[in-house]
Design a protein around this motif. Sequence first.
Motif, PDB file in Angstrom:
ATOM      1  N   LEU A 266      -9.953 -55.322 -32.507  1.00 52.01           N
ATOM      2  CA  LEU A 266     -10.036 -53.871 -32.416  1.00 52.01           C
ATOM      3  C   LEU A 266      -8.854 -53.196 -33.103  1.00 52.01           C
ATOM      4  CD1 LEU A 266     -11.437 -51.344 -31.326  1.00 52.01           C
ATOM      5  CD2 LEU A 266     -10.166 -51.637 -29.197  1.00 52.01           C
ATOM      6  N   ILE A 267      -7.651 -53.632 -32.807  1.00 52.84           N
ATOM      7  CA  ILE A 267      -6.454 -52.969 -33.327  1.00 52.84           C
ATOM      8  C   ILE A 267      -6.287 -53.218 -34.829  1.00 52.84           C
ATOM      9  CG2 ILE A 267      -3.951 -52.784 -33.137  1.00 52.84           C
ATOM     10  CD1 ILE A 267      -5.545 -51.739 -30.693  1.00 52.84           C
ATOM     11  N   LYS A 268      -6.510 -54.449 -35.254  1.00 53.42           N
ATOM     12  CA  LYS A 268      -6.239 -54.793 -36.647  1.00 53.42           C
ATOM     13  C   LYS A 268      -7.428 -54.598 -37.575  1.00 53.42           C
ATOM     14  CE  LYS A 268      -3.912 -58.617 -37.304  1.00 53.42           C
ATOM     15  NZ  LYS A 268      -3.464 -60.029 -37.175  1.00 53.42           N
ATOM     16  N   HIS A 269      -8.658 -54.699 -37.025  1.00 49.65           N
ATOM     17  CA  HIS A 269      -9.833 -54.694 -37.894  1.00 49.65           C
ATOM     18  C   HIS A 269     -10.858 -53.615 -37.547  1.00 49.65           C
ATOM     19  CE1 HIS A 269      -8.559 -58.615 -39.539  1.00 49.65           C
ATOM     20  NE2 HIS A 269      -8.241 -58.939 -38.287  1.00 49.65           N
ATOM     21  N   ASN A 270     -10.604 -52.817 -36.511  1.00 52.59           N
ATOM     22  CA  ASN A 270     -11.548 -51.774 -36.083  1.00 52.59           C
ATOM     23  C   ASN A 270     -12.914 -52.355 -35.740  1.00 52.59           C
ATOM     24  OD1 ASN A 270     -10.741 -49.090 -35.653  1.00 52.59           O
ATOM     25  ND2 ASN A 270     -10.405 -48.771 -37.836  1.00 52.59           N
ATOM     26  N   LEU A 271     -12.923 -53.487 -35.053  1.00 48.26           N
ATOM     27  CA  LEU A 271     -14.151 -54.151 -34.615  1.00 48.26           C
ATOM     28  C   LEU A 271     -14.143 -54.245 -33.096  1.00 48.26           C
ATOM     29  CD1 LEU A 271     -14.115 -57.081 -37.200  1.00 48.26           C
ATOM     30  CD2 LEU A 271     -15.586 -55.068 -37.290  1.00 48.26           C
ATOM     31  N   LEU A 272     -15.234 -53.821 -32.467  1.00 46.45           N
ATOM     32  CA  LEU A 272     -15.343 -53.866 -31.017  1.00 46.45           C
ATOM     33  C   LEU A 272     -16.339 -54.946 -30.622  1.00 46.45           C
ATOM     34  CD1 LEU A 272     -14.547 -52.610 -28.272  1.00 46.45           C
ATOM     35  CD2 LEU A 272     -16.515 -51.066 -28.530  1.00 46.45           C
ATOM     36  N   ILE A 273     -15.900 -55.905 -29.797  1.00 48.13           N
ATOM     37  CA  ILE A 273     -16.767 -56.982 -29.339  1.00 48.13           C
ATOM     38  C   ILE A 273     -16.818 -56.977 -27.807  1.00 48.13           C
ATOM     39  CG2 ILE A 273     -16.321 -58.407 -31.375  1.00 48.13           C
ATOM     40  CD1 ILE A 273     -14.404 -60.069 -29.612  1.00 48.13           C
ATOM     41  N   LYS A 274     -17.674 -57.805 -27.261  1.00 44.11           N
ATOM     42  CA  LYS A 274     -17.826 -57.924 -25.805  1.00 44.11           C
ATOM     43  C   LYS A 274     -17.258 -59.261 -25.360  1.00 44.11           C
ATOM     44  CE  LYS A 274     -19.870 -56.906 -21.744  1.00 44.11           C
ATOM     45  NZ  LYS A 274     -19.541 -55.707 -20.935  1.00 44.11           N
TER      46      LYS A 274
ATOM     47  N   THR B 110      -2.762 -44.095 -28.688  1.00 43.88           N
ATOM     48  CA  THR B 110      -1.936 -44.687 -27.641  1.00 43.88           C
ATOM     49  C   THR B 110      -1.143 -45.870 -28.203  1.00 43.88           C
ATOM     50  OG1 THR B 110      -1.922 -45.802 -25.498  1.00 43.88           O
ATOM     51  CG2 THR B 110      -3.892 -46.083 -26.851  1.00 43.88           C
ATOM     52  N   PRO B 111       0.162 -45.931 -27.951  1.00 42.88           N
ATOM     53  CA  PRO B 111       0.960 -47.056 -28.466  1.00 42.88           C
ATOM     54  C   PRO B 111       0.705 -48.354 -27.711  1.00 42.88           C
ATOM     55  CG  PRO B 111       2.315 -45.606 -27.119  1.00 42.88           C
ATOM     56  CD  PRO B 111       0.979 -44.932 -27.250  1.00 42.88           C
ATOM     57  N   ASP B 112       0.074 -48.254 -26.541  1.00 42.86           N
ATOM     58  CA  ASP B 112      -0.225 -49.419 -25.725  1.00 42.86           C
ATOM     59  C   ASP B 112      -1.580 -49.989 -26.157  1.00 42.86           C
ATOM     60  OD1 ASP B 112      -1.102 -51.185 -23.700  1.00 42.86           O
ATOM     61  OD2 ASP B 112       0.044 -50.134 -22.159  1.00 42.86           O
ATOM     62  N   GLU B 113      -1.558 -51.161 -26.798  1.00 44.12           N
ATOM     63  CA  GLU B 113      -2.789 -51.738 -27.331  1.00 44.12           C
ATOM     64  C   GLU B 113      -3.798 -52.042 -26.225  1.00 44.12           C
ATOM     65  OE1 GLU B 113      -1.635 -55.076 -29.678  1.00 44.12           O
ATOM     66  OE2 GLU B 113      -0.822 -53.843 -31.300  1.00 44.12           O
ATOM     67  N   ASP B 114      -3.328 -52.531 -25.089  1.00 42.28           N
ATOM     68  CA  ASP B 114      -4.237 -52.800 -23.977  1.00 42.28           C
ATOM     69  C   ASP B 114      -4.888 -51.507 -23.482  1.00 42.28           C
ATOM     70  OD1 ASP B 114      -3.809 -55.600 -23.843  1.00 42.28           O
ATOM     71  OD2 ASP B 114      -1.910 -55.263 -22.811  1.00 42.28           O
ATOM     72  N   GLU B 115      -4.124 -50.435 -23.463  1.00 47.21           N
ATOM     73  CA  GLU B 115      -4.655 -49.148 -23.029  1.00 47.21           C
ATOM     74  C   GLU B 115      -5.690 -48.630 -24.015  1.00 47.21           C
ATOM     75  OE1 GLU B 115      -4.962 -45.544 -20.666  1.00 47.21           O
ATOM     76  OE2 GLU B 115      -4.589 -47.676 -20.343  1.00 47.21           O
ATOM     77  N   ARG B 116      -5.441 -48.857 -25.298  1.00 49.76           N
ATOM     78  CA  ARG B 116      -6.416 -48.420 -26.303  1.00 49.76           C
ATOM     79  C   ARG B 116      -7.735 -49.153 -26.113  1.00 49.76           C
ATOM     80  NH1 ARG B 116      -6.537 -49.128 -32.850  1.00 49.76           N
ATOM     81  NH2 ARG B 116      -8.328 -47.785 -33.182  1.00 49.76           N
ATOM     82  N   VAL B 117      -7.664 -50.443 -25.867  1.00 46.52           N
ATOM     83  CA  VAL B 117      -8.883 -51.215 -25.600  1.00 46.52           C
ATOM     84  C   VAL B 117      -9.599 -50.661 -24.379  1.00 46.52           C
ATOM     85  CG1 VAL B 117      -9.766 -53.475 -24.913  1.00 46.52           C
ATOM     86  CG2 VAL B 117      -8.028 -53.316 -26.713  1.00 46.52           C
ATOM     87  N   ARG B 118      -8.849 -50.395 -23.316  1.00 46.09           N
ATOM     88  CA  ARG B 118      -9.446 -49.899 -22.078  1.00 46.09           C
ATOM     89  C   ARG B 118     -10.125 -48.547 -22.290  1.00 46.09           C
ATOM     90  NH1 ARG B 118      -8.864 -46.520 -18.047  1.00 46.09           N
ATOM     91  NH2 ARG B 118      -7.063 -45.499 -19.006  1.00 46.09           N
ATOM     92  N   LEU B 119      -9.456 -47.659 -23.013  1.00 50.70           N
ATOM     93  CA  LEU B 119     -10.010 -46.325 -23.229  1.00 50.70           C
ATOM     94  C   LEU B 119     -11.284 -46.374 -24.060  1.00 50.70           C
ATOM     95  CD1 LEU B 119      -6.726 -44.307 -23.889  1.00 50.70           C
ATOM     96  CD2 LEU B 119      -8.258 -44.081 -21.914  1.00 50.70           C
ATOM     97  N   LEU B 120     -11.290 -47.209 -25.093  1.00 52.35           N
ATOM     98  CA  LEU B 120     -12.484 -47.308 -25.933  1.00 52.35           C
ATOM     99  C   LEU B 120     -13.644 -47.964 -25.188  1.00 52.35           C
ATOM    100  CD1 LEU B 120     -11.050 -48.158 -29.447  1.00 52.35           C
ATOM    101  CD2 LEU B 120     -12.605 -46.292 -28.914  1.00 52.35           C
ATOM    102  N   GLN B 121     -13.365 -49.036 -24.461  1.00 51.12           N
ATOM    103  CA  GLN B 121     -14.418 -49.688 -23.696  1.00 51.12           C
ATOM    104  C   GLN B 121     -14.992 -48.746 -22.639  1.00 51.12           C
ATOM    105  OE1 GLN B 121     -12.203 -53.201 -22.386  1.00 51.12           O
ATOM    106  NE2 GLN B 121     -13.550 -54.496 -23.612  1.00 51.12           N
TER     107      GLN B 121
ATOM    108  N   ASP C 282      -9.005 -35.948 -25.892  1.00 55.37           N
ATOM    109  CA  ASP C 282      -9.453 -37.205 -25.295  1.00 55.37           C
ATOM    110  C   ASP C 282      -9.574 -38.311 -26.345  1.00 55.37           C
ATOM    111  OD1 ASP C 282     -10.800 -38.841 -23.134  1.00 55.37           O
ATOM    112  OD2 ASP C 282     -12.479 -38.661 -24.531  1.00 55.37           O
ATOM    113  N   ILE C 283     -10.163 -37.979 -27.485  1.00 54.80           N
ATOM    114  CA  ILE C 283     -10.339 -38.974 -28.545  1.00 54.80           C
ATOM    115  C   ILE C 283      -8.991 -39.359 -29.158  1.00 54.80           C
ATOM    116  CG2 ILE C 283     -11.346 -39.382 -30.819  1.00 54.80           C
ATOM    117  CD1 ILE C 283     -13.679 -37.568 -29.912  1.00 54.80           C
TER     118      ILE C 283
END
Length: 605
Positions: free
Chosen positions: A560-568, A244-255, A237-238
């Motif tokens: 998130l993708i370039k800097h490993n930072l998660l924001i709202k 995931t090569p899809d950046e939007d999908e990576r954001v969705r999965l992490l959120q 799962d992690i």
Amino acid sequence: MQAIILAAGMGKRLKELTQNNTKCMVKVNGVTLIDRMLHQIEKKELSRIIIVVGYEGQKLIDYIGTLGIQTPIEFIENPVYDRTNNIYSLALAKEWLVQEDTLLFESDLIFEDAILDAILSDPRETLALVDKYESWMDGTCVKLGDDDSIEAFVPGKQFKFSEIRDYYKTVNIYKFSRHFSETHYVPFLDAYQSALGKNEYYEQVLRVITMLDEPEIKAKRLEGQRWYEIDDIQDLDIAESIFTPDEDERVRLLQGRYGGYWRYPKLLDFCYLVNPYFPPEKMKDELRANFDTLLTEYPSGMRVNSLLAAKNFSIHQENILVGNGAAELIKSLMSYLKGTVGFIRPTFDEYPNRYDRSNSVDFTPDNRDYSYTAEDLINYFNQHKVDNLIVVNPDNPSGNYIPKAGLLKLIEWSKKESICLVIDESFVDFADEPDNTIIDQSILSKNPHLFVMKSISKSYGVPGLRLGVLASGNAETIAKMKKDVAIWNINSFGEFYMQIEEKYKKDYAAALVKIRAERARFQTELGKIKGVRVVPSQANFVMVELNEDIHPKELLKRLLIKHNLLIKELTTKTNGRNYLRLAVRNTEDNDTLIRAMKAELEGTI
């Protein structure tokens, strides 16, 4: 140079996923581990690839034949894969080891191409790839010298959590020179197997070799390159969210994880809200000292925990309820409300999401800061009648703050209008105004229509303990709610925290001074970034508005993708407008975010 891949294991911990397939045929984002690994290796133009197969070996061989790999592949069968370990699988390939330089892989790995670049570009001939130990890692660790010498191999049986700061985890990718294999590894492999048998790990041979005066092998430390070892469905799962090569999908999965980000140790979370200056180290030491007892003993029931909360907040036991986080209490409280409920938008969605929208009345401030006063609320809800009103103060996500005098006026008005008033003061301790809490026995006793919610997790920096309280002069409703929640809704760690919390009030006060100062500095620095307008906040977060040509979702993805930072990002909460909410962390973390935002925005505008 050649590659050897060990792929004989059964992968029992993946259960039904490996019932009819070997572990390396498990898919991550639709691609099998072996497919991904072989294509990555092929790009390096090695002379050949040797694969040791065992469990479901023929199925794996047939599958690899469909992948179109041009590099020559040799297969070696381990017929006793179910009675041996990987030392035997590697021993079966020892004749290949001594023929040329070798990259050695275990087949349950997923990694980015930069991993191979790192080990191949290093001029040292024999290397063990290692990464700084993190809590998700399992298996063999090493201790290193300043010169990258491997001072000790630490197998699982000798692992000491007290020493984890000194540990590096072996990635299970190695580079062996032909000379090292001939003079060191293969002779010691034969000797080790003869002495201790075939049910061992090949790392044990390296452990013996590192004790020599000239072991030849050094460590290659990774510097942030991504990899993961797939042992069970949690790992799978992690790994899917990381690779995931899809950046939007990576954001969705992490959120969509809603927390648990310690599994992503290089990720900085500016989405979920914290108190970076509390609890103090002494308090954490006290919790650690009692860990064994708290882990193995049952917590007290609701009555005792209500007593502890009453002690900490100086109110009567019958007027307070402890929850497994404020979310548990919100769910229960909202079920008791009848008639129409007034909400201020945007706000913490847990409240409106728990109520029928057809009986909800929304007030949205008509200004860019989403700011409002007690008088604004009174005027609006005098015209739009409600039976209940929810006020989050300071509000989330705007950080808007109603001073205590305004809240008292609101309490008096709602009492006169027979409105049940819920005030969520989860963030009130961060405001500059002193002595501003409404959890006060005299206020509660005079106003049984008033309910005050507070998240201990957010204010006190202990979200992992899941603690919240609800206080009210309406003892009858509090008593009913105590029957709603489980008798053991608080675990022993949460109870012990409440037991010792009073001793650390001075530390808490000092922490609030620090976070207020850091919030002010953070707001000032954010305001210097082109395209960013800061909304004044009295909470442990800051809302900012971006220029029209900067889309919050796009900025979130880039950070998130370039800097490993998660924001709202707040487009949903603000009807598509360009707002973000940023948690206030410590100075170092906040400066990391500021640098990243400058890098992304100042070239955009």
